[in-house]
Design a protein around this motif. Structure first.
Motif, PDB file in Angstrom:
ATOM      1  N   GLU A 328       0.870  -1.264   0.102  1.00  0.00           N
ATOM      2  CA  GLU A 328       0.139   0.079   0.033  1.00  0.00           C
ATOM      3  C   GLU A 328       0.977   1.104   0.102  1.00  0.00           C
ATOM      4  O   GLU A 328       2.033   1.177   0.524  1.00  0.00           O
ATOM      5  CB  GLU A 328      -0.870   0.107   1.095  1.00  0.00           C
ATOM      6  CG  GLU A 328      -2.056  -0.996   1.497  1.00  0.00           C
ATOM      7  CD  GLU A 328      -2.931  -1.017   2.626  1.00  0.00           C
ATOM      8  OE1 GLU A 328      -4.000  -1.336   2.533  1.00  0.00           O
ATOM      9  OE2 GLU A 328      -2.370  -0.330   3.651  1.00  0.00           O
ATOM     10  N   VAL A 329       0.332   2.324  -0.624  1.00  0.00           N
ATOM     11  CA  VAL A 329       1.033   3.587  -0.611  1.00  0.00           C
ATOM     12  C   VAL A 329       0.115   4.750  -0.139  1.00  0.00           C
ATOM     13  O   VAL A 329      -1.043   4.469  -0.523  1.00  0.00           O
ATOM     14  CB  VAL A 329       1.881   3.807  -2.107  1.00  0.00           C
ATOM     15  CG1 VAL A 329       2.667   2.642  -2.382  1.00  0.00           C
ATOM     16  CG2 VAL A 329       0.678   4.414  -2.899  1.00  0.00           C
ATOM     17  N   ASN A 330       0.827   5.936   0.125  1.00  0.00           N
ATOM     18  CA  ASN A 330      -0.043   7.027  -0.018  1.00  0.00           C
ATOM     19  C   ASN A 330       0.110   7.827  -1.111  1.00  0.00           C
ATOM     20  O   ASN A 330       1.323   7.799  -1.600  1.00  0.00           O
ATOM     21  CB  ASN A 330       0.377   7.744   1.393  1.00  0.00           C
ATOM     22  CG  ASN A 330       0.157   7.005   2.781  1.00  0.00           C
ATOM     23  OD1 ASN A 330      -0.939   6.461   2.955  1.00  0.00           O
ATOM     24  ND2 ASN A 330       0.949   7.210   3.721  1.00  0.00           N
ATOM     25  N   ALA A 331      -0.888   8.657  -1.405  1.00  0.00           N
ATOM     26  CA  ALA A 331      -0.628   9.426  -2.880  1.00  0.00           C
ATOM     27  C   ALA A 331      -1.425  10.827  -2.515  1.00  0.00           C
ATOM     28  O   ALA A 331      -2.239  10.933  -1.679  1.00  0.00           O
ATOM     29  CB  ALA A 331      -1.445   8.655  -4.147  1.00  0.00           C
ATOM     30  N   ALA A 332      -0.685  11.861  -3.398  1.00  0.00           N
ATOM     31  CA  ALA A 332      -0.999  13.103  -3.294  1.00  0.00           C
ATOM     32  C   ALA A 332      -1.289  13.667  -4.835  1.00  0.00           C
ATOM     33  O   ALA A 332      -0.233  13.436  -5.633  1.00  0.00           O
ATOM     34  CB  ALA A 332      -0.093  13.886  -2.314  1.00  0.00           C
ATOM     35  N   GLY A 333      -2.220  14.546  -4.847  1.00  0.00           N
ATOM     36  CA  GLY A 333      -2.165  15.008  -6.376  1.00  0.00           C
ATOM     37  C   GLY A 333      -2.494  16.756  -6.166  1.00  0.00           C
ATOM     38  O   GLY A 333      -3.311  16.865  -5.374  1.00  0.00           O
TER      39      GLY A 333
END
Length: 606
Positions: A328-333
């Motif tokens: 699992e990863v965290n993401a930001a846009g």
């Protein structure tokens, strides 16, 4: 009228050799540009006038409505005359040595009238107030016409403001006290140098005016901007993936994947050490990856929004998981990158793909029903016009998009440089943010047409199943991962009340935070600066109305970065040993910032 009497520094005669060189350069450039212009026009032939923007029709409709109400028009004229009379009285009182209250005063944030002579000198104060009175009455009159449709009213308001801003006395040599003083001091050499700067900017714009906002020679990617150490660990036709070198012994279990917009380059998040969000996130113990998008050309004409999803975010996600071995990863846009991230999350939800465990959205539009002033540039005739241009070359030229954004803040991003570069005859000051702002990117034709039509014109993303990406109907309400939404209160590109509507579309209520300042400064706001602050509701509620949310939100001092880090830390299951990109499973291709980001359109050979 006699020339205004201002206190000027002692005049010094200019160097004759320098004057001769400047005149020769101006003459040479002017002759060359005039010849090139005539050659271009002769090839094009006589072009009929067009109104792709719909401006002429909007003003024609406005005038019809205005003339149909003579009472309102007469009232507006009488109010203008009364204010002029009040200004005349004010000026007479000043001549008698009194200090009356101004009839019109600029906003405290208006930088055009900061020079002391705008207040202290009788004539310049009169010019300033006369302009402010006229500007207010023009805008009030055209913005209150009954019966005008909303789209036409927006165009009238926007382009009236452009007209008013263009005619400000600060933009002319002899009605700007600072320019007037410099002209007297230098015997007019500032105007000659300014004309030379103007010709240079037209020359570098290949016949079109490209205002230089900063000294681009003062910056080099990887040297004094975009300097956070890291490696390129993956690339394809759409992007390079950068992984940054850790600065802590332990890092959070889940890596952070940042999806920047492709309308601009990613390094707005990595300008300098002291304001780099990427470096700060690394220093907080995050394994940070960022996508560096290709600057497209005609070869990418058929790249679609689907391509940015599959060859962009999903390809980067695959690479991050292979490199780190996590599940699992965290993401930001950021901005358009956030729109793509939300679309990807909805796609993954339909596919039962749970590899993104949390998402952060920086100034992101998901509901485009209230696009703000950008909507002035996006309607059916204008989109059709853009599609014709893009079909001919396969992409939207970066300078055209940059001009649109600059017009949203014309006084700061256009006219201030006209005064500095062309009237004062100065070279622009080196500024990293403006260096980034001038680093334009193109947009592939197929992708941009889809984005404008489906997002802005149809607002289809906000509707369940309204758009289809990679064979999947997108439904934002299926996004049920923890989300953090940061918007900014002065944002002209993604107005916060519009981003708030998008936050309501998610399946799980996000933590909504409202930062100070605008689209860039409000995001690039490091804790050490201790500026702006932010609003948040600790009860976590997200009422249907944005004003209801703000009414019960509390203002916190400092940067939203620390609030985000606390939120992100709470989502993470633990820590592991730091991950060095040089020892990961993927081969190192080159050092950060990589080669894709270094493709500058204003440096391309012509």
């Amino acid at each position: 009228m006699a020339a205004p009497q201002t206190e000027t520094p002692k005049a010094e005669l200019p160097d004759p050799q320098e004057v001769a060189r400047t005149y020769a350069e101006v003459a040479q450039r002017a002759s060359k540009l005039l010849t090139e212009h005539m050659q271009r026009e002769s090839k094009r032939g006589i072009q009929p006038p067009s109104d792709e923007l719909g401006v002429a029709q909007a003003f024609l409709d406005m005038m019809k409505k205005l003339l149909a109400d003579p009472y309102r028009l007469a009232t507006a004229q009488m109010n203008l005359v009364w204010d002029y009379f009040s200004l005349w009285q004010h000026s007479m009182q000043r001549l008698w040595g009194l200090s009356p209250t101004p009839v019109a005063a600029p906003d405290k944030s208006d930088k055009r009238f900061k020079h002391e002579d705008w207040q202290d000198h009788f004539l310049f104060d009169f010019i300033k107030q006369s302009y402010l009175i006229t500007a207010r009455h023009i805008h009030d009159t055209v913005s209150s016409v009954d019966g005008l449709d909303e789209e036409s009213q927006q165009k009238v308001n926007f382009y009236t403001r452009q007209y008013i801003d263009a005619l400000a006395p600060s933009n002319f040599a002899f009605t700007n006290p600072e320019v007037f003083q410099e002209t007297m001091r230098s015997h007019g050499q500032n105007l000659i140098k300014g004309f030379n700067n103007l010709l240079r900017d037209v020359e570098e714009g290949d016949g079109k005016l490209r205002i230089r906002m900063t000294d681009t020679s003062a910056f080099e990617l990887g040297k004094n901007v975009a300097t956070t150490p890291g490696k390129v660990v993956f690339q394809n036709d759409m992007m390079q993936l950068l992984q940054y070198t850790p600065s802590t012994a332990k890092v959070n279990t889940r890596p952070l994947l940042i999806v920047p917009p492709w309308i601009n380059k990613y390094y707005v998040l990595d300008l300098r050490d002291k304001n780099s969000f990427i470096k700060w996130a690394v220093d907080q113990g995050n394994t940070v990856f960022v996508i560096s998008w290709v600057n497209p050309d005609a070869r990418h004409a058929e790249k679609s929004f689907d391509s940015y999803l599959s060859e962009g975010v999903l390809a980067a996600l695959d690479a991050v998981i292979e490199q780190t071995g996590v599940k699992e990863v965290n993401a930001a846009g950021y901005c358009l990158g956030g729109t793509l991230l939300a679309s990807t999350l909805a796609y993954m939800a339909a596919k039962k793909d749970k590899r993104i465990a949390s998402a952060t959205f920086f100034t992101t539009l998901l509901d485009f029903s209230q696009p703000g002033e950008l909507g002035v540039f996006i309607d059916e005739p204008q989109v059709q016009g853009l599609e014709k241009k893009m079909a001919a070359r396969g992409y939207l030229e970066g300078s055209e998009m940059a001009t649109t954004f600059n017009m949203l803040r014309a006084n700061d991003l256009i006219w201030s440089f006209v005064v500095n570069n062309y009237l004062m005859g100065k070279d622009p000051f080196p500024f990293d943010l403006l260096y980034w702002n001038s680093d334009s990117t193109r947009l592939p034709a197929k992708m941009h047409s889809f984005y404008l039509r489906k997002m802005y014109l149809e607002n289809a993303l906000s509707e369940p199943g309204g758009i289809e990406l990679c064979g999947v109907k997108i439904d934002l309400s299926k996004i049920n991962v923890p989300c953090y939404f940061i918007s900014t209160i002065e944002d002209h590109i993604a107005p916060w009340k519009s981003t708030y509507l998008g936050a309501l579309r998610l399946g799980k209520t996000p933590r909504f935070v409202l930062g100070g300042s605008g689209h860039i400064a409000g995001i690039v706001n490091p804790p050490v600066a201790n500026k702006y602050g932010f609003w948040v509701r600790e009860d976590g509620k997200l009422p249907d109305n944005s004003e209801d949310w703000l009414k019960d939100a509390s203002h916190q001092a400092g940067s939203w970065w620390t609030d985000w880090q606390a939120w992100a830390q709470a989502q993470d299951p633990g820590q592991v040993a730091a991950r060095d990109p040089a020892t990961g499973k993927l081969p190192v291709l080159e050092d950060a910032p990589g080669s894709y980001v270094k493709a500058r359109l204003d440096k391309a050979p012509r």
